[in-house]
Design an enzyme around this catalytic site. Structure first.
Site: not given
Ligand SMILES: O=c1ccn([C@H]2C[C@H](O)[C@@H](CO)O2)c(=O)[nH]1
Ligand SMILES: [Zn+2]
Length: 130
Positions: A44-46, A55, A57, A88, A91
């Site tokens: 994940n890259v915020e 996410c 994925e 999620c 994804c």
């Molecule tokens: O399937 C998922 C669910 C959440 N996140 C990440 C998004 C966010 O950066 C952190 C919290 O929701 O988790 C993912 O990468 N994949």
């Molecule tokens: Zn997701």
């Protein structure tokens, strides 16, 4: 095709270690086996604009294509503790596009894998457009 689940989990954990999650503090790593045997991964890259977060994925699907395309056969995702994490909703749809209902999904070392059709029943997908 033989599926090396421990190797997939390891790849997911390695990707998780490269996550950029300063806002949630919730790093995620995902890895999948493609139909030609290669493993693709993402983290994940915020973003300071929180809703733009990518996410793990998303990165995985992009990596699949950037490295040659193909189909996804088996998928594993882990949280910061290394435990299996369910994708999620968004994804699930992204993964369905490239793995279909039969994509195998890791539930951790103590359970049998499930399938995408369990995670996303009665899915909308490419076949609905033909
Ligand atoms: O399937 C998922 C669910 C959440 N996140 C990440 C998004 C966010 O950066 C952190 C919290 O929701 O988790 C993912 O990468 N994949
Ligand atoms: Zn997701």
């Amino acid at each position: 095709m033989e599926i090396d689940w421990p190797a997939l989990r390891t790849a997911a954990r390695e990707a998780m270690a490269r996550a950029y999650a300063p806002y949630s503090g919730f790093p995620v790593g995902a890895a999948a086996l493609a139909d030609d045997g290669r493993i693709v991964a993402g983290c994940n890259v915020e973003n300071a604009s929180y809703g733009l977060t990518l996410c793990a994925e998303c990165g995985l699907v992009s990596a699949l294509h950037a490295s040659g395309g193909g189909r996804l056969v088996a998928f594993a995702c882990v949280d910061g503790a290394g435990a299996a994490l369910m994708p999620c909703g968004r994804c699930r749809q992204l993964l369905f596009e490239f793995g279909g209902p039969g994509l195998l999904v890791d539930l951790g070392p103590d359970a049998e894998p499930t399938t995408m059709s369990d995670l996303l029943p009665r899915a909308f997908g490419p076949d609905n457009l033909s």
